[in-house]
Design a protein around this motif. Structure first.
Motif, mmCIF file in Angstrom:
data_model
loop_
_atom_site.group_PDB
_atom_site.id
_atom_site.type_symbol
_atom_site.label_atom_id
_atom_site.label_comp_id
_atom_site.label_asym_id
_atom_site.label_seq_id
_atom_site.Cartn_x
_atom_site.Cartn_y
_atom_site.Cartn_z
ATOM 1 N N GLY A 156 0.825 -1.198 0.000
ATOM 2 C CA GLY A 156 0.000 0.000 0.000
ATOM 3 C C GLY A 156 0.858 1.247 0.000
ATOM 4 N N THR A 157 0.414 2.270 -0.702
ATOM 5 C CA THR A 157 1.143 3.542 -0.732
ATOM 6 C C THR A 157 0.229 4.652 -0.220
ATOM 7 O OG1 THR A 157 0.483 3.903 -3.043
ATOM 8 C CG2 THR A 157 2.636 2.893 -2.663
ATOM 9 N N SER A 158 0.839 5.653 0.372
ATOM 10 C CA SER A 158 0.081 6.804 0.864
ATOM 11 C C SER A 158 0.996 8.010 0.856
ATOM 12 C CB SER A 158 -0.452 6.546 2.280
ATOM 13 O OG SER A 158 0.607 6.276 3.181
ATOM 14 N N TYR B 219 -9.077 0.423 3.578
ATOM 15 C CA TYR B 219 -8.364 0.145 2.332
ATOM 16 C C TYR B 219 -7.304 1.211 2.089
ATOM 17 C CZ TYR B 219 -11.980 -3.294 1.240
ATOM 18 O OH TYR B 219 -12.809 -4.378 1.271
ATOM 19 N N ASN B 220 -6.317 0.838 1.281
ATOM 20 C CA ASN B 220 -5.216 1.749 0.973
ATOM 21 C C ASN B 220 -5.473 2.466 -0.340
ATOM 22 O OD1 ASN B 220 -2.375 1.909 -0.654
ATOM 23 N ND2 ASN B 220 -2.134 2.494 1.487
ATOM 24 N N ASN C 23 3.171 -1.442 7.654
ATOM 25 C CA ASN C 23 3.098 -0.024 7.316
ATOM 26 C C ASN C 23 3.082 0.183 5.806
ATOM 27 O OD1 ASN C 23 3.577 2.002 9.785
ATOM 28 N ND2 ASN C 23 4.592 0.069 10.221
ATOM 29 N N ASP C 24 2.485 1.300 5.390
ATOM 30 C CA ASP C 24 2.450 1.654 3.968
ATOM 31 C C ASP C 24 3.783 2.231 3.524
ATOM 32 O OD1 ASP C 24 -0.199 0.952 3.983
ATOM 33 O OD2 ASP C 24 -0.924 3.000 4.249
ATOM 34 N N SER D 146 5.009 5.203 2.357
ATOM 35 C CA SER D 146 4.606 6.601 2.282
ATOM 36 C C SER D 146 5.794 7.480 1.918
ATOM 37 C CB SER D 146 4.016 7.055 3.621
ATOM 38 O OG SER D 146 5.017 7.033 4.625
#
Length: 565
Positions: free
Chosen positions: A91-93, A358-359, A446-447, A449
């Motif tokens: 996941g990315t943020s 959700y991411n 963790n994403d 980020s």
């Protein structure tokens, strides 16, 4: 060297690290030697049985690794490939979500509700939510229409103050609020935190549709909303077509109009004059005050009166009165509340909010996949904006920064070693560190980020230190006439202590950030986790992999230096 939002957020941090390291370099070359000459006149090395056992065990492991290079290198390469592969599914943020003691919510009542109904529903919501243990107090204020500057009868804003010792996270409390109010005859939108740095990146995922024909844009917006609606994680979709107003469309039949010598402009002007009810005539000045004089034409034109409206045209060189309805078609349709333009091109935006479970990065990939298969007509285009666009731009900037940092690190080492090969061997500590950082993110859930990417940038300059210490001392020992293998073993024995000391001090310093649970701690956790994972993994493997790579690559015989000369 970054641009945009990335530069605004992280320039101060980069300058702080740069200035502090420069200061520490000056101190280490001046103050530390001066103090050591006085304070370390009598130094006794106290034996440590436990550490001596560790060194002997490490020597045996290193000798075994040098004889079985493939067995050691293969799992390292497999883990590196696995980590790179997992980037695609991570996941990315833009920024990690942060807990705080403040939340907010917005109440939207059904159309036609009175102010009294809104206040009554607000009281009902407040009484219900105050039963939640983690909520300390709730305040409600009238929402203001930003266009008209006046309060709305159907909306209300809530400010929610949470207890300092709350048992649930903001996201969990938001879900509890939604669950408690789901049966109410209203819509309540909850913002999990008023400290959400991700809001800087825009809201959710935006699909921007560009083109000229408004009907085609509306059709594409509806189609795209239907395409992305089944994607898991998409919570709410808005197209700007919700609650549209009605408009009457008048389309001129140009061929029929030409029979009477009429143009579209003439017909437009006639209709425009008839439907215009108020006209500003002049301004009267009485004393110091100006008063506009408005001339009113009375009631506005109805649709039936519009059909019977006549306009003077010419046919067979004679003037005739022509009914508007005979040369135009009149229909009702839904109109847009506003027409947006960018670079002289019209556009519409389909906005999708993302469920907190959700991411945004993973959902965005599915949206992009759907849009790649959507057929776009000539003259129209589709772009992805919102948080996805900001994440993509920021990640691109940081990747370029990391590449530039690696180049700088290599050039500095080339100048230091006066060689191209020795720095190249040391550079292998960087992919080892990246593997450790990615594995740490995966293990902790963790994403990836912008903050965690900054951790990789820091690693690219820090992890090479241990490699430099190792390779430089091997070269020194070989220059005295020691064989390559024995120089590697002796370097391992004598340099394991400073290598472990430098790594452990940094890891322990970073652990305070990684383990912190205070307000806003999430902001730096990604950086700390990546740094700890990368340093721990690369330090252990630096003591084994770098010696193996040195033995494989450094085949040139060293010129022996006479120490007495």
């Amino acid at each position: 060297f970054a641009d945009g939002m990335t530069k605004q957020i992280f320039t101060d941090m980069g300058l702080t690290i740069g200035y502090s390291l420069l200061s520490s370099l000056i101190v280490s070359l001046t103050v530390v030697p001066a103090m050591s000459s006085k304070l370390l006149e009598k130094v006794e090395k106290k034996p440590s049985i436990l550490f001596d056992r560790l060194i002997n065990l490490y020597e045996k492991a290193l000798r075994w690794a040098l004889k079985h290079k493939v067995i050691v290198i293969l799992p390292v390469v497999v883990l590196l490939v696995f980590s790179v592969y997992k980037i695609g599914s991570m996941g990315t943020s833009f920024m990690p979500s942060m807990d705080s003691t403040e939340m907010s919510a917005t109440l939207e009542m059904p159309i036609g509700s009175s102010k009294k109904d809104t206040i009554k529903m607000s009281d009902k919501i407040i009484n219900n939510l105050m039963k939640i243990d983690d909520i300390e107090t709730i305040g409600a204020t009238d929402s203001t229409n930003s266009m008209l500057g006046q309060a709305s009868d159907t909306t209300m804003s809530f400010f929610i103050k949470l207890k300092e010792d709350k048992k649930h996270s903001n996201t969990e409390i938001a879900k509890i609020i939604e669950e408690r109010t789901k049966d109410f005859d209203c819509e309540l939108k909850v913002s999990a935190s008023n400290m959400d740095m991700g809001a800087l990146a825009g809201s959710g995922i935006q699909v921007i549709i560009k083109g000229e024909d408004l009907d085609e844009l509306k059709s594409m917006a509806i189609d795209i909303s239907k395409e992305i609606k089944p994607i898991k994680g998409i919570k709410e979709i808005t197209t700007g077509l919700e609650n549209p107003s009605k408009e009457t469309r008048i389309i001129v039949d140009k061929n029929k109009a030409m029979e009477y010598g009429l143009t579209t402009a003439q017909i437009y002007q006639t209709i425009s004059n008839e439907i215009k009810t108020d006209t500003s005539s002049t301004i009267l000045t009485i004393g110091r005050n100006d008063y506009p004089v408005i001339v009113s034409n009375g009631d506005s034109l109805t649709k039936n009166e519009l059909k019977n409206l006549t306009i003077t045209g010419t046919k067979d060189n004679e003037k005739v009165d022509v009914k508007i309805s005979s040369i135009v078609s009149i229909s009702d349709d839904e109109s847009l509340s506003s027409i947006s333009r960018e670079n002289q091109s019209r556009y519409m935006t389909v906005t999708a909010t993302i469920d907190s479970d959700y991411n945004v990065g993973l959902v965005g990939k599915e949206v992009k996949s759907k849009l790649d298969n959507y057929k776009v007509k000539d003259g129209y285009s589709i772009e992805i904006g919102g948080e996805m666009e900001t994440i993509s731009d920021a990640m691109g900037d940081l990747v370029l920064m990391i590449i530039l940092a690696v180049v700088f690190v290599y050039l500095v080492m080339v100048a230091q070693f006066q060689s191209l090969l020795s720095p190249f061997i040391v550079m292998f500590t960087i992919p080892l560190a990246f593997t450790g950082g990615l594995l740490a993110l995966l293990i902790t859930g963790n994403d990836l980020s912008v903050v965690s990417m900054l951790g990789f940038l820091v690693l690219s300059g820090v992890v090479v230190n241990n490699g430099i210490v190792f390779v430089d001392y091997v070269n020194q020992l070989r220059a005295t006439g020691m064989s390559k293998k024995e120089a590697i073993i002796e370097t391992g024995r004598s340099r394991i202590r400073p290598i472990l000391m430098t790594a452990l001090t940094t890891i322990l310093a970073m652990s305070t950030m990684a383990l912190s649970n205070g307000m806003g701690a999430e902001m730096t956790k990604g950086l700390a986790i990546v740094s700890i994972g990368g340093l721990a993994y690369s330090t252990i493997l630096t003591l084994v992999v770098i010696p193996i790579l040195y033995d494989l690559m450094q085949r040139k015989e060293f010129k022996i230096i006479d120490i007495e000369d």
